[in-house]
Write a protein that holds these residues in place. Structure first.
Motif, mmCIF file in Angstrom:
data_model
loop_
_atom_site.group_PDB
_atom_site.id
_atom_site.type_symbol
_atom_site.label_atom_id
_atom_site.label_comp_id
_atom_site.label_asym_id
_atom_site.label_seq_id
_atom_site.Cartn_x
_atom_site.Cartn_y
_atom_site.Cartn_z
ATOM 1 N N CYS A 140 0.663 -1.160 0.025
ATOM 2 C CA CYS A 140 -0.118 -0.060 0.105
ATOM 3 C C CYS A 140 0.709 1.340 -0.081
ATOM 4 O O CYS A 140 0.684 2.092 -0.832
ATOM 5 C CB CYS A 140 -0.977 0.047 1.096
ATOM 6 N N CYS A 161 -6.992 5.320 2.850
ATOM 7 C CA CYS A 161 -6.931 4.311 1.957
ATOM 8 C C CYS A 161 -8.293 4.776 0.969
ATOM 9 O O CYS A 161 -9.267 5.229 1.430
ATOM 10 C CB CYS A 161 -7.631 2.990 2.450
ATOM 11 N N PHE A 201 -8.911 2.625 -1.757
ATOM 12 C CA PHE A 201 -8.972 1.368 -2.433
ATOM 13 C C PHE A 201 -8.144 1.468 -4.087
ATOM 14 O O PHE A 201 -8.725 1.105 -4.816
ATOM 15 C CB PHE A 201 -10.457 1.131 -2.735
ATOM 16 N N CYS A 202 -6.927 2.173 -3.868
ATOM 17 C CA CYS A 202 -6.251 2.304 -5.089
ATOM 18 C C CYS A 202 -6.922 2.890 -6.103
ATOM 19 O O CYS A 202 -7.318 2.246 -7.095
ATOM 20 C CB CYS A 202 -5.608 1.113 -5.255
ATOM 21 N N PRO A 218 -6.965 -3.724 -5.632
ATOM 22 C CA PRO A 218 -5.989 -2.748 -4.913
ATOM 23 C C PRO A 218 -4.740 -3.419 -4.479
ATOM 24 O O PRO A 218 -4.497 -4.932 -4.757
ATOM 25 C CB PRO A 218 -6.919 -2.592 -3.702
#
Lengths: 281, 710, 410, 256
Positions: free
Chosen positions: D30, D155, D157-158, D184
């Motif tokens: 991440c 975050c 979720f990309c 993700p």
């Protein structure tokens, strides 16, 4: 602008919230703008400026400095002036005058003592609460000067700032300024009028005025009968003001007022006394 | 005409100007511009722009050698992921492309003086001269020469042996703290010389592991994938990831592994669960029997703090659900268990007949060497070298590093004068403790070799292809050897001048042998080497991420098996920590704790602060973890800073409480040191490892310690 | 030296003494400026706030001073709208206090946000559903109103009044003061409430979350009530402290009594409603969020004693003191009551800010403690020093207490 | 280029806690994907930036019965997010296309009110200037811009991967994304395949099925935030950890 921004929509929340908020902003802004506008309009007039100054000063006077002339004369037990000492606009004053005229006049006291508590109080003039007097002259002009207490207090001023002939003075406005021991006081004009001539020091620095209109309006001034209790009260106030401090033998001890009262008052209190005497808080 | 400006005019002009400006778009655009400006401060890094491409290589950060797919922008890698479908990289591998930019990367050779905040820049020539002088004085009898190899089995490892062959007192030893070090004990027991065997973990049905991080990929086992077919029994004092995912966990007290192993042997023999015909009749076996007699399950259970039933059950399980394999592992950060314990543990394999059988210990043909049968310096174990006898230590950390107490090396150094030279891309780990450090190219800047890992059943090799140009200043290790050879007057024959040309020699020899296959990472397709016409084709296939594997050969040459590893009855004298002379009250057992991916490299990506510093997941180095009951009995509360005292010294540590820690034990987190995470610190600063003094058993997996106030 | 600036007829200490009095505060403010500079240049990592304690000492300070600053609007409201003329004796002082409190709060807020240069975004991209938007809008406008109210007091300084147009402007503003007082009251009511709503709407923080009426949670009303209850007490407290320090009698005792009486009645209503709210919250609201309310008080130092101290010792006790005419006649009792009431509102704001964040929500998150860094404390103290300095200057050179002169003499 | 409007979706993930072994690959992936800077020396676990943070929890029992569970906690992408309505300047929004709670860092002024509103502690503040070692900025993901100091991030979720997948679908003239194109980074990086990701509105998706399975649960469900990150575990004590109610005797446990 705000509604032009990304993702803005006229939903209910926006309308209510922004509506209320901007109403408030408009009210605040309008208030300030109105005050500014009025102030701009008025401050160009010297007369209005002088009046504003007096109004501000008057509001800052302690209630005890604002005793009604009818309280001083004993007509009423206690009354505080709310009209900037401008009796002609005072409904109460007119009622008192009417009452006094209806009542049988007391026999005129021919022998009015010329002195009160050591200060001269000639009967040929009318007195203002700022320790000035007005004497109508036979040629229709008015003479304006400092009363005895004021004279004793300022003695020989270190500096004088007298109005130029031709200046229009306003009632309760500045007549002239005097500086003594580093304290500058504004001497209030007891009456309206145009300055005709300025007396110098030798002449007890009096002004000669031509009154506004046909006849000078002197309703707000104290006649000598009213001025006596007033002067007594003023002297008493001076006593009290100076009593608390270690002053030495002076007026507080009931002694005769010295010519140069200023030198008898401790320097740290001189400023305060001047403010009290010349109604300049 | 007279032009009069009154105050009113000025006011009017100002007011009109204000209103006019407010109605124009200018102020509103300016405010918006201001906003945009605050969003793009000049010091905020801008991501790169450029052509996108995908390239393949092999991760060289640990011996596992995972195939890697790199997403590149303008030719430079910006993201790494596993190249084979279904696989994934570990945190270390995922951030490997950060390492060439590591803040503690060496940009030139440095001289390090203990206690100095900054190392001094020196020339590589000077280091070569100093090294040559040390070699000459070693030859004159000042002491021996040791090369510590952090990745044994590489072509470079062979080249060191070749270089020092002319020096009688020289040895090449594996660096301490490497995985598979315990197999040296098995080597002795099997009389195998240089480990011509591997562990067939993938085909085993039962694995009994003493502390090996099997669930973290140890031994190249994908436990998650093998979960259905493999049963795992873990003997370990720590509730590690492996212990938690084991089918059975025997939480033996630290240092009592040998007792557990011997008691299991006791059960196997007493219950007649094993066939001992192959072993019986030798002196070794008689000694073994007498040792085992002293370790009844009840006694061993008392020593280890286990229930006797667990020992019985484990023994029966091993015998009944074969093929089984028993491994002595190195807890990451904790090092090997020590020779006696390893011997007791591996002895179970001999007893169970696990040697030379599928799913057990299998024979393995060695990887071809890069050169011919020239004389080579012997291999040795560091603990076999006498203390205070070494004049020169060369640490080849160019391909990785181990996690170990520096005292292991320091005690070997001659008091009459010694020199430690390290080759490493980073000023961290071993290199930070040397006298001189020479920069070598890191992962992704040069070809790295991934030879057979210790546990693999067959020989294999993969190559990590560079994705970045080598930065100037980096010194090729083989070129460095050539310089030393010239300066010291040593003979280093062969055409190869660099690591790449040396590896090419090896690949050419593999091609010449013509056996084995190359497996492509992308689709798993295998190509027979015999089908490749030139060695360049094999080279290209390897550089594209392929792995060459030898053809399986599961038979081992005949051998004598020494079940006590030559220790005889001394095996039973193993001090069992729990029953040793009564320890002073308040003494705890200090156990180092680490994760597997922290111990492989001298430097890790600064982004791994997410795991070590910015979350409580792994804990920062030097955090002491106690059972709340132990803490309460000592009067300590969580979050306190306390002094941790061992025979080697004292250190302030932060305290953390965890019910999962064995009472009486203090676990100490061995995470990458601050310099390894990129912080600029004085080189060679003391770490928690310095508190762990290995005893005669060459293990630092359990040490006596005390916790004190303040 | 500066006597020409001081009003006639009041006693003020010598310039030297005054400077000596200011000096330590100026040093404190100087350190604060340095700390603020550090925070602005280096960022909020200079504080001990973190992702869990996203709000810290500064938000507590903001809430507390804004609650105490409620004396300004409430006194104005009582004087100009409800025509309690006795309060003219303290209105100027109350306005100055309000201005100090609000400007201090806004200043600290500007340091507290991560990107102060974007503070105006709230006006640009307002989310009208956020209590914070309401707070931002109201506080900014109310601070403007307070500045406008402060202006006439400044303009009546002995030297400034000599400028004729200043006095004219002052006179005109004075005439419109009831309008400003009304606007101020409206704004203040709303943002005092919104500050409470700020916490009450936190659905994810069961410690702070409350049910409510329409869009306003109960904390909305309780914050208004507690602020207007303690505002007069704070005016009383500061006036008597200033009186003590300056050695001058500033107002008649009757004014104190009136302030105390107002404060007392409001406090008792507040304590009653707060108790009801607490009972409903502990038995209904919190359990509905899946929280056993005992958990709120399971972590030291936030035991149930906090709740008891807040409601009884710092709420009920001062209310009873203020409500007793006999106690009201005694200045020491009034001071005790005021101190308790002010501490009570501060504790309430502290609990809402810090305990809300300290109580863990996720079961696997530990309880954490927070202790401000020196930079935070220095910034906090800066606001105090700034307040003292500005008040001292105002007290010395402006007419804050119209009754002072006549109380001194005659 | 005008892309075809994609159909609405509610992206969600189900994390199998029985598979997760706390390796931290998701948190690392991440950070690399989203250009989350490394920690400054003075940063700690309370001032760090971890969009995906892995918490260790235990069953609270004594050694050797003590067992761990690892909770990877990112933004829970609530259906009723407590953070959205509190933001004073619309810097937090819910995308109607994906159901993802988005954070607009360039509009954030850093008041941190949303952080106090989030019961999952899933929002992080940039306490420090983002700084990578010299040269390491060349390894940044070009699809994600770097956030400045003083703003909140979390975050999403990309999000950039979703945009890439959307562009790809649009280029192919399709309305729907290929589920394989939008994954993700944390989901992709998990070596244990513990995270299932997909569209909750698509009944055939793995995520829709897993989310409905018997042992699936969400964190702090009683708060009514309706998270779209689900967890599942066959262990009852793990599921109990999802509730807000902490038994008082447990309070002195865990980490300091």
């Amino acid at each position: 602008m705000l509604p032009g921004i990304y993702e803005f929509s006229w939903d209910q929340g926006h309308i209510i919230f922004l509506g209320i908020f901007y109403s408030v902003v408009i009210v605040v802004a309008t208030t300030v703008v109105i005050a500014l506008f009025r102030a701009l309009r008025r401050s160009s007039s010297a007369r209005d400026s002088e009046l504003a100054r007096w109004h501000a000063d008057f509001e800052d006077l302690a209630p005890k400095d604002r005793r009604c002339r009818h309280e001083l004369s004993g007509e009423v037990a206690s009354r505080t002036c709310e009209n900037f000492f401008s009796c002609r606009e005072c409904m109460q004053h007119q009622a008192f005058v009417a009452l006094a005229e209806a009542a049988p006049r007391p026999p005129a006291d021919a022998e009015v003592p010329p002195m009160v508590a050591g200060f001269a109080l000639p009967a040929d003039r009318l007195y203002h609460r700022g320790h000035t007097w007005v004497r109508p002259e036979e040629d229709g002009t008015l003479t304006v000067g400092l009363d005895d207490l004021g004279m004793h207090l300022m003695g020989k001023p270190d500096r004088l700032e007298l109005p130029e002939p031709g200046t229009r003075l306003v009632t309760n406005g500045t007549a002239w300024r005097a500086t003594k021991n580093g304290v500058t006081v504004r001497v209030m004009s007891p009456i309206e009028g145009e300055v005709l001539a300025v007396g110098g020091e030798s002449d007890d620095w009096t002004l000669k005025l031509r009154p506004e209109g046909e006849k000078a309006d002197t309703r707000h001034l104290l006649c000598v009968a009213e001025a006596r209790p007033w002067m007594l009260r003023e002297v008493e106030r001076l006593h009290v003001a100076l009593a608390t401090e270690d002053v030495g033998a002076a007026l507080a001890d009931g002694g005769v007022p010295v010519d140069d009262l200023a030198s008898a008052i401790p320097p740290q209190q001189f400023d305060e006394v001047c403010g009290m005497v010349f109604l300049e808080p | 005409m007279k032009f009069n400006v009154t105050r009113r005019d000025v006011l009017r002009f100002a007011g009109g100007a204000a209103i006019g400006t407010a109605l124009s778009p200018m102020p509103w655009n300016l405010t918006d511009d201001l906003a945009i400006w605050t969003q793009n401060w000049s010091w905020i890094p801008k991501p790169p722009k450029g052509e996108r491409a995908t390239r393949t290589t092999v991760c060289a950060l640990c011996p596992a050698g995972c195939p890697v797919e790199a997403r590149c922008i303008g030719g430079l890698p910006v993201a790494l992921r596993a190249a084979n479908d279904g696989a994934a990289l570990c945190p270390l591998g995922m951030t490997g492309h950060h390492l060439p930019h590591h803040p503690n990367r060496l940009t030139g050779a440095v001289g390090i003086t203990r206690g100095e905040r900054r190392p001094a820049a020196v020339t590589t020539d000077m280091v070569v001269r100093e090294t040559a002088r040390a070699i000459r004085s070693a030859r004159a009898g000042a002491g021996s020469v040791v090369v510590l190899d952090t990745r044994p089995g590489r072509s470079g490892s062979w080249a060191w042996r070749r270089l020092l062959a002319g020096i009688d007192s020289a040895v090449v030893a594996a660096a301490p703290g490497l995985e598979g070090a315990s197999l040296a004990s098995l080597d002795t027991m099997l009389d195998a010389r240089s480990q011509s065997f591997g562990l067939d973990l993938r085909n085993a049905r039962t694995i009994l592991s003493f502390g090996a991080p099997v669930a973290e990929g140890w031994g190249q086992l994908d436990l998650a994938a093998a979960r259905e077919s493999v049963r795992l029994v873990q003997v370990e004092p720590m509730r590690s990831r492996t212990a938690e995912s084991a089918d059975r966990w025997l939480p033996a007290r630290p240092g009592t592994e040998a007792a557990v192993a011997l008691a299991i042997a006791n059960v196997l023999l007493a219950e007649g669960l094993v066939d001992t015909t192959a072993l019986s009749g030798t002196d070794e076996f008689d000694s073994y029997l007498s040792v085992i007699a002293g370790f009844s399950p009840d006694r061993a259970a008392a020593i280890a703090g286990l229930a006797p039933d667990e020992i019985f059950a484990t023994a029966r399980e091993l015998a009944s659900s074969g093929p089984s394999i028993v491994v002595a592992g190195e807890q990451p950060g904790g090092g090997p268990l020590g020779r006696p314990a390893e011997t007791a543990i591996f002895g179970l394999n001999l007893l169970l007949g696990n040697v030379d059988r599928e799913g057990g210990i299998v024979g393995r043909t060695p990887l071809p060497a890069p050169g011919d049968d020239a004389p080579l310096t012997p291999l040795a174990r560091l603990d076999e070298i006498p203390d205070h006898s070494v004049a020169l230590v060369i640490i080849d950390a160019s391909a990785g590093d181990g996690v170990y107490p520096w005292s292991l090396v320091a005690r070997k150094l001659s008091p009459k004068g010694s020199l430690v030279v390290a080759l490493s891309p980073f000023l961290s780990g071993s290199a930070a403790r040397a006298n001189f450090a020479v920069p070598t190219p890191p992962y992704l800047e040069t070809i790295h070799e991934l030879p057979t890992s210790f546990a693999e059943p067959v020989a294999s090799i993969a190559l990590s292809a560079p994705l970045l140009p080598t930065r100037s200043g980096a010194v090729d290790p083989v070129a460095f050897m050539r310089s030393i050879a010239r300066a010291a007057g040593l003979d280093l024959a062969g055409e190869w001048a660099t690591t790449e040309s040396l590896i090419r020699e090896r690949v050419a020899r593999i091609h010449r042998a013509g056996s084995g296959t190359v497996t492509s990472p992308a689709d798993g397709s295998a190509t027979l080497v015999a089908e490749l016409s030139t060695s360049d084709e094999l080279w290209d296939a390897l550089l594209a991420g392929g792995r060459w594997s030898a053809a399986p050969s599961n038979t081992m040459p005949p051998r004598t098996m020494r079940i006590t590893g030559g220790l005889g009855t001394a095996l039973g004298e193993l001090p069992t920590r729990a029953t040793a002379t009564p320890r002073p009250t308040g003494t705890l057992t200090l156990v180092p704790r680490a994760t597997r991916d922290t111990s492989a490299s001298a430097a890790v990506s600064p982004v791994l602060t997410k795991l070590y510093q910015e979350s409580g997941l792994r804990g920062s180095t030097g955090t002491a973890v106690l059972n709340p009951r132990t803490a309460a009995s000592l009067g300590f509360a969580a979050g306190r800073n306390v002094r941790l005292l061992t025979a080697a010294g004292a250190m302030r540590v932060a305290l953390m409480l965890d019910e999962g820690v064995m009472p009486g034990v203090v676990e100490i987190v061995v995470a990458p040191e601050r310099s390894a995470l990129g912080e600029k610190t004085a080189p060679g600063a003391r770490t928690v490892l310095d508190l762990l003094t290995p005893g005669n058993e060459q293990t630092w997996s359990a040490v006596d310690a005390q916790l004190l106030e303040g | 030296m500066d006597s020409s600036l001081i009003l006639r007829g009041v006693r003020r200490c010598s310039t030297k003494r005054f400077l000596a009095w200011l000096a330590p505060w100026a040093v404190m403010a100087g350190i604060g400026v340095f700390a603020i500079g550090l925070c602005l240049v280096k960022g909020l990592n200079q504080t001990n706030m973190d992702n869990r304690f996203a709000f810290g000492l500064w938000i507590f300070l903001d809430l507390a001073v804004i609650a105490l600053g409620a004396g300004a609007f409430f006194t104005g409201f009582l004087l100009y709208i409800l025509r309690r003329d006795e309060l003219r004796a303290v209105i100027n002082s109350a306005v100055v206090l309000g201005f100090i409190c609000y400007s201090g709060a806004v200043l600290v807020l500007a340091v507290d946000v991560g990107q102060p240069l974007r503070a105006w975004f709230t006006f640009w991209h307002p989310n009208v559903h956020s209590m914070l938007t309401e707070v931002t809008f109201c506080i900014t406008v109310y601070l403007t109103v307070l500045a406008i109210e402060y202006l006439p007091i400044v303009l009546k300084n002995r030297q400034l009044r000599k400028v004729p147009s200043f006095l004219v402007f002052e006179g005109e503003l004075h005439k419109l003061m009831p309008v400003l007082a009304a606007v101020g009251t409206f704004l203040s009511f709303f943002h005092q409430g919104s500050l409470g709503g700020l916490y009450g709407v936190l659905q994810g923080r069961p410690f702070a979350f409350r049910d409510g009426f329409a869009i306003w949670p109960t904390t909305f009303f309780l914050f208004i009530l507690s602020a207007i209850a303690t505002g007069p007490a704070f005016v009383l407290l500061t006036t008597s402290i200033v009186s003590k320090i300056s050695g001058a009698r500033l107002v008649r005792h009757g004014v104190y009594e009136l302030l105390a009486k107002i404060s007392g009645w409001l406090l008792i209503i507040y304590v009653g409603l707060k108790s009801v709210d607490t009972i409903v919250w502990l038995n209904q609201t919190a359990p509905r969020s899946g929280i056993n309310p005992s958990q709120f008080y399971a972590w030291q130092p936030f035991g149930t004693w906090v709740l008891i101290v807040e409601i009884v010792l710092l709420g009920l006790v001062p209310a009873l003191i203020f409500m007793s005419p006999a106690r009201r006649r005694s200045l020491p009792w009034l001071l005790t009551g005021s101190v308790l009431a002010c501490l009570g509102v501060a504790l309430n704001r502290l609990v809402m800010t810090i305990q809300t964040l300290a109580v863990p929500t996720l079961k696997f998150e530990p309880f954490m403690t927070y202790w401000p860094s020196w930079q935070e404390v220095a910034t906090f103290l800066f606001v105090i020093a700034y307040g003292v300095i500005l008040y001292s200057l105002s007290f010395r050179y402006l007419r804050l207490f119209p009754q002072e002169r006549e109380m001194q003499k005659y | 280029m005008e892309s075809a409007e994609t159909t609405r979706a509610r992206f969600a993930m189900v994390i199998d806690l029985d598979r997760c072994n706390g390796c931290g690959a998701c948190a690392t992936a991440c950070a690399v994907e989203n250009n989350v800077p490394p920690a400054r020396p003075s940063a700690n676990e309370r001032t760090g930036l971890t969009w995906q943070r892995v918490y260790r929890a235990s069953n609270g029992r004594q050694f050797p019965e003590n067992r761990s569970v690892y909770f990877p906690v990112s933004c829970q992408q609530c259906e009723h997010p407590p953070c959205v309505s509190v933001c004073p300047q619309n810097a937090v929004d819910v995308s109607p296309e994906t159901g993802v709670v988005s954070q607009i860092p360039v509009r954030c002024l850093g008041c941190r009110y949303c952080m106090t509103a989030c019961p999952y502690h899933a929002r992080y503040f940039n306490w420090f200037d983002p700084k990578w070692p010299d040269g390491m900025e060349t390894t940044l993901n070009p699809d994600v811009s770097v956030r400045m100091r003083g703003v909140v991030e979390k975050c999403n979720f990309c999000h950039s991967r979703w945009q890439a997948a959307k562009a790809k679908a649009a280029a192919a003239g399709k309305r729907d994304l290929d589920p394989a194109d939008y994954v993700p980074a944390c989901v992709e990086a998990c070596p244990e395949k513990a995270i299932v990701f997909g569209n909750l509105d698509d009944p055939r998706s793995g995520v829709a099925k897993s989310a409905k399975s018997a042992n699936a649960f969400r964190l702090l469900e009683k708060l009514g935030t309706e998270p779209k990150v689900f967890y599942r575990s066959d262990r009852a004590w793990v599921r109990r950890l999802a509730d807000a109610d902490v038994a008082v005797q447990e309070k002195e446990a865990t980490r300091g």
